[in-house]
Design a protein around this motif. Sequence first.
Motif, PDB file in Angstrom:
ATOM      1  N   GLU A  15       0.808  -1.217   0.000  1.00 12.94           N
ATOM      2  CA  GLU A  15       0.000   0.000   0.000  1.00 12.94           C
ATOM      3  C   GLU A  15       0.843   1.270   0.000  1.00 12.94           C
ATOM      4  N   ILE A  16       2.001   1.230   0.635  1.00 12.49           N
ATOM      5  CA  ILE A  16       2.819   2.440   0.710  1.00 12.49           C
ATOM      6  C   ILE A  16       3.972   2.418  -0.291  1.00 12.49           C
ATOM      7  N   GLU A  52      12.912   5.905   2.994  1.00 10.12           N
ATOM      8  CA  GLU A  52      11.880   4.880   3.186  1.00 10.12           C
ATOM      9  C   GLU A  52      11.623   4.628   4.667  1.00 10.12           C
ATOM     10  N   GLN A  55       9.467   7.338   5.875  1.00 14.05           N
ATOM     11  CA  GLN A  55       8.101   7.129   5.377  1.00 14.05           C
ATOM     12  C   GLN A  55       7.394   6.069   6.219  1.00 14.05           C
ATOM     13  N   THR A  59       4.102   6.455   8.552  1.00 13.80           N
ATOM     14  CA  THR A  59       2.964   5.551   8.371  1.00 13.80           C
ATOM     15  C   THR A  59       2.572   4.903   9.693  1.00 13.80           C
ATOM     16  N   TRP A  79      -3.275   4.350   0.757  1.00 17.06           N
ATOM     17  CA  TRP A  79      -2.710   5.594   0.254  1.00 17.06           C
ATOM     18  C   TRP A  79      -1.484   5.289  -0.567  1.00 17.06           C
ATOM     19  N   SER A  80      -0.939   6.313  -1.148  1.00 13.70           N
ATOM     20  CA  SER A  80       0.293   6.143  -1.925  1.00 13.70           C
ATOM     21  C   SER A  80       1.428   6.837  -1.180  1.00 13.70           C
ATOM     22  N   ASN A  81       2.652   6.624  -1.639  1.00  9.89           N
ATOM     23  CA  ASN A  81       3.798   7.296  -1.037  1.00  9.89           C
ATOM     24  C   ASN A  81       3.639   8.808  -1.098  1.00  9.89           C
ATOM     25  N   VAL A  84       1.661  10.051   1.837  1.00 15.37           N
ATOM     26  CA  VAL A  84       2.334   9.921   3.121  1.00 15.37           C
ATOM     27  C   VAL A  84       3.414  10.969   3.282  1.00 15.37           C
ATOM     28  N   CYS A  85       4.121  11.257   2.203  1.00 11.86           N
ATOM     29  CA  CYS A  85       5.302  12.141   2.323  1.00 11.86           C
ATOM     30  C   CYS A  85       4.991  13.598   2.071  1.00 11.86           C
TER      31      CYS A  85
END
Length: 85
Positions: A15-16, A52, A55, A59, A79-81, A84-85
């Motif tokens: 997912e991430i 990472e 991240q 998360t 969600w996508s990266n 998150v970022c």
Amino acid sequence: PQQWTSDDVTHLLKEIGMKERIKSFQDNKILGNVLFDLATDDLMSLTLTFVESKQMQKTLYLLRHYKDIYITPPGVFQWSNETVC
């Protein structure tokens, strides 16, 4: 999240956007009870880059504090990266 199985952790990694790290987490038997205690150095030893690992920490923070929103049946945010970022 503390009771997550290997499949749950795998789902989170997908997912991430970290599906290339799945094998490392599986090889090291990272389940929910361990995942939420990992520090940056621990994550980097699992082959995550510094970015990472940050991240992942973000998360995990969101999962700890906002677990009641955006949860799918296995208990993982969707969600996508980029989100998150």
